[in-house]
Design a protein around this motif. Structure first.
Motif, PDB file in Angstrom:
ATOM      1  N   HIS A 127       4.350   5.639   3.849  1.00 41.89           N
ATOM      2  CA  HIS A 127       3.489   5.644   2.674  1.00 41.89           C
ATOM      3  C   HIS A 127       3.559   7.000   1.980  1.00 41.89           C
ATOM      4  N   LEU A 128       4.001   6.986   0.721  1.00 46.57           N
ATOM      5  CA  LEU A 128       4.208   8.226  -0.025  1.00 46.57           C
ATOM      6  C   LEU A 128       3.484   8.190  -1.358  1.00 46.57           C
ATOM      7  N   ASN A 152       0.832  -1.202   0.000  1.00 47.17           N
ATOM      8  CA  ASN A 152       0.000   0.000   0.000  1.00 47.17           C
ATOM      9  C   ASN A 152       0.866   1.252   0.000  1.00 47.17           C
ATOM     10  N   THR A 153       0.346   2.304  -0.581  1.00 48.68           N
ATOM     11  CA  THR A 153       1.031   3.595  -0.628  1.00 48.68           C
ATOM     12  C   THR A 153       0.051   4.685  -0.186  1.00 48.68           C
ATOM     13  N   ALA A 154       0.500   5.927  -0.248  1.00 46.49           N
ATOM     14  CA  ALA A 154      -0.395   7.041   0.073  1.00 46.49           C
ATOM     15  C   ALA A 154      -1.346   7.348  -1.068  1.00 46.49           C
ATOM     16  N   GLY A 155      -1.135   6.734  -2.218  1.00 44.77           N
ATOM     17  CA  GLY A 155      -2.014   6.900  -3.373  1.00 44.77           C
ATOM     18  C   GLY A 155      -2.356   5.545  -3.949  1.00 44.77           C
ATOM     19  N   SER A 156      -2.435   5.479  -5.259  1.00 43.78           N
ATOM     20  CA  SER A 156      -2.686   4.200  -5.906  1.00 43.78           C
ATOM     21  C   SER A 156      -1.409   3.354  -5.875  1.00 43.78           C
ATOM     22  N   PRO A 167      10.792  11.771   1.588  1.00 43.92           N
ATOM     23  CA  PRO A 167      11.190  11.014   0.391  1.00 43.92           C
ATOM     24  C   PRO A 167      12.708  10.910   0.296  1.00 43.92           C
ATOM     25  N   GLY A 168      13.182   9.728  -0.090  1.00 47.01           N
ATOM     26  CA  GLY A 168      14.619   9.520  -0.221  1.00 47.01           C
ATOM     27  C   GLY A 168      15.344   9.303   1.091  1.00 47.01           C
TER      28      GLY A 168
END
Length: 749
Positions: free
Chosen positions: A109-110, A90-94, A169-170
């Motif tokens: 989650h990004l 799962n992520t923060a979007g699709s 991120p990163g």
């Protein structure tokens, strides 16, 4: 009638054995909880004194069914000598390669929508200029020609600043750089003129830079018979891997052939697609075998599938994860995030690699370092586990929607029959008992094999009929005996299962869902509401039955409520058991209130203040205990408290905002909000019509009426203090509205 119920019981007892012999299925809780020897070890390295290198091979669209150990020696080596798990991606979007890779590299989650096509080697040309020059124009920083850059790093950062929780991120690549190490990324999933270099999002640092990049056309080899005309050149990638300097600590290799096939599958004949896919898997298998042989004793190899595969219109819900190399023994991977053998989150991978290098998790990482449970893992059991989890996900919507809609319609029809004085009201009473028995039926169904959805639905229906028949049989002894049987059996079943590790709840469609990933252990909100509602209503029925027998019996039963309620409260709160903060608060509100009503204590502000103080001390004690434990052992209660201590009131309000948003979204869209409204509305309506009927029940069964008040308090408390409180509120009301309607029907008849 007795013959019917006897035959039904015999059928259920024989069902499990027949399915097991006919199809090789085991009971659901056994398939989902592999037995493993005691002793959990962290995935760690350093066996030869040198810092270990981590090699992550990402294979988007690889399916668990593609890993045939008997035909693929490379995969067989990893499965036989390494550890495995199912990965929640799962992520923060699709769930796309771009979002998944960014999530893996951040440990949280990004989102990174569209960024797979904006990653380049610094020397590649972009609109007439080198990618390094374009990167310098956008960021003011220069990079060497050998590097890979994410040109849209500022856009990625902006997307994730809007999320209601801290993230970076990163973070993984940045942690490598802080320790003096270097990063590398090789391969791509380009097809035709479309670029797909999402692996850069996994290896990059906070500035969107990877030290060594080999993601252009040179990492592919021409093949006119492969869609797009190019395949991954594994030989060239292996040569470049061997040439990497010693300082490279993280290497991400994108094996993109399956992804290329997936993107162009609609243009291919099905048979041709299968042939090409088999070829791609075999080439990948040979590369895995070569890479495993090239590892040093201190190196760790991970095979990760960031984006799930899909065939026949059905997408995989979880993806395979394999670990091999230093510190890894044959067995199952788990993590404190899930506390389930063989199941981890994609956010757990970055903290695991930091632990491998002896570093602490970076602030903003929500995952936890994976753990190893040696022994007990094989490919067949991994497939069984996936099948059970997929079944739960597939069954939740049709079964729970059907149950909720049936409950709403039953409440509305029953209230109408009562108000309009229909003379055949007795026929509706078994359905009210069945509604109360369904949660226990969902729990007990985990004891039986569940080869497919129709079998699961049939098992739940048959167990519900059996419980309903048992409760109706008990009615000959006392009018309230049906409530007593169903409620106490339900509460006892939940408590026993929780103390046994929650195995039945872990495979129940009425509990949490590993695919959605909101909760993996403890008591979920559905059964939290059921436990409070069933325990309080059952205790009221016991007291009412005891009062009819003798006043002394009622006094004894009233005293027994104290340890029973205390056990339920402890079970909900304990980090190693229920770990449900919202449920604990709802219990701290409803259980003492119910006891005060049982003992006829007059409510005033002093009593309320004392209860609030005791509740705060009780909850605070458990939070302090959990946060004092090692991070790897903490539940989400301790981790949330740790976030607040580290981030202050800002972190606290972020948690409140996140949980409030979830609750509002659920109230708008879930069917459980209709169940709650129908339950509460029917009780309110019956206070006025028929006139005097509620007062009559209160006078005849004062203890049970007090229990209904306690159930309502538990429902409202769960609604307010849980992130998905509407679900718990609705399930608690199962043991208030249907029993009340049953009593009214009995009084009217």
């Amino acid at each position: 009638m007795r013959k019917f119920w006897g035959c039904l019981l015999v059928f259920l007892l024989c069902w499990g054995g027949w399915v097991d012999r006919a199809a090789g299925y085991t009971p659901a809780w056994q398939a989902a909880r592999p037995e493993s020897p005691a002793g959990i070890q962290a995935v760690a390295a350093g066996t030869d004194g040198r810092p270990g290198r981590v090699v992550i091979i990402t294979v988007n669209r690889l399916r668990l069914n593609d890993l045939k150990p008997d035909r693929l020696p490379g995969f067989n080596r990893l499965l036989a000598h390494g550890a495995a798990a199912l990965l929640n991606v799962n992520t923060a979007g699709s769930i796309t390669p771009d979002n998944s890779a960014a999530t893996l590299g951040a440990g949280a989650h990004l989102k990174a929508e569209g960024s797979g096509s904006t990653a380049f080697q610094a020397r590649e040309k972009v609109d007439g200029a080198s990618a390094g020059a374009v990167y310098a124009q956008r960021t003011g920083k220069t990079v060497p020609d050998r590097a890979a850059v994410q040109l849209d790093i500022n856009e990625v950062l902006q997307q994730n600043r809007l999320l209601p929780y801290a993230n970076q991120p990163g973070a993984l690549g940045q942690a490598v750089h802080k320790q003096g190490g270097l990063t590398a990324v090789m391969g791509n999933s380009d097809w035709g003129t479309s670029l797909q270099r999402s692996a850069v999002n996994l290896a990059m640092d906070e500035q969107g830079v990877v030290d060594y990049g080999l993601i252009g056309r040179e990492c592919l080899r021409p093949d006119p018979f492969f869609p797009g005309g190019y395949r991954t050149d594994y030989r060239y990638i292996m040569q470049q891997y061997r040439a990497l300097p010693e300082q490279v600590r993280l290497v991400v290799i994108d094996a993109g052939d399956l992804s290329r096939l997936y993107e162009q599958a609609r243009y291919l004949d099905l048979q041709r697609y299968q042939v090409l896919k088999q070829q791609a898997v075999q080439e990948l298998d040979a590369f895995l075998a070569e890479m495993a042989g090239a590892l040093r004793r201190s190196d760790l190899l991970l095979l990760v599938v960031p984006a799930p595969g899909e065939e026949g219109g059905r997408r995989d819900y979880l993806t395979p994860l394999l670990a091999y190399g230093a510190g890894v023994k044959p067995g199952w991977l788990s993590s404190p995030t899930t506390k389930r053998p063989g199941l981890v989150m994609s956010t757990d991978i970055a903290p695991t690699l930091l632990a491998f290098w002896g570093q602490e998790p970076v602030p903003g990482m929500t995952g936890r370092a994976m753990q190893l449970l040696p022994g007990g893992m094989d490919y067949f059991r991994l497939q069984q586990m996936y099948g059970q989890i997929a079944l739960v996900y597939d069954a939740r919507w049709p079964l729970l929607q059907t149950y909720a809609v049936f409950q709403v319609l039953l409440l509305l029809v029953t209230v109408g029959l009562i108000i309009f004085k229909w003379h055949r009201q007795e026929y509706i009473k078994p359905f009210l008992l069945a509604v109360m028995a369904v949660p226990l039926a969902f729990l007990l169904a985990g004891l039986l094999p569940q080869p497919h959805l129709p079998a699961l639905a049939g098992e739940v229906l048959l167990i519900t009929l059996l419980l309903t028949g048992l409760s109706m049989f008990m009615q000959r002894y006392h009018l309230l005996a049906p409530f007593l049987v169903i409620c106490l059996l339900t509460a006892l079943g939940i408590l026993l299962d929780t103390w046994q590790g929650g195995r039945l709840q872990g495979v129940s469609v009425f509990s949490y869902d590993p695919v959605v990933g909101a909760r993996f252990y403890g008591i979920g909100n559905e059964y939290m509401g059921v436990l409070l509602g069933a325990l309080i209503a059952g205790s009221g029925a016991v007291l009412s039955v005891a009062a009819a027998a003798a006043p002394a019996w009622q006094a004894a039963m009233r005293l027994l409520c104290l340890p029973a309620f205390g056990l339920a409260l402890y079970t909900l709160a304990a980090p190693g058991l229920g770990t449900n903060v919202g449920g604990t608060i709802a219990a701290l509100i409803s259980l003492p209130l119910t006891l005060l009503l049982y003992f006829r204590v007059r409510m005033n502000w002093r009593v309320i203040l004392a209860l609030a103080l005791l509740a705060g001390l009780f909850l605070g004690g458990f939070i302090l205990y959990d946060i004092s434990r090692p991070v790897a052992q903490q539940s989400h209660i301790g981790r949330a408290a740790g976030e607040v201590l580290a981030g202050g009131m800002g972190a606290f309000w972020q948690i409140v905002q996140r949980k409030t948003e979830v609750n509002i979204r659920l109230i708008k869209y879930t069917i459980w909000s209709r169940v709650f409204i129908a339950s509460l509305g029917s009780l309110c309506l019956l206070f006025y019509r028929p006139v005097g009927v509620m007062k009559k029940i209160q006078l005849k069964y004062p203890q049970l009426f007090a229990a209904f008040a306690g159930v309502t308090a538990a429902s409202i408390g769960a609604l307010i203090f849980n992130d998905s409180g509407i679900v718990a509120a609705a399930t608690a009301m199962i043991y208030a509205a249907p029993p009340m309607l049953y009593l009214i029907l009995s009084e009217r008849s």
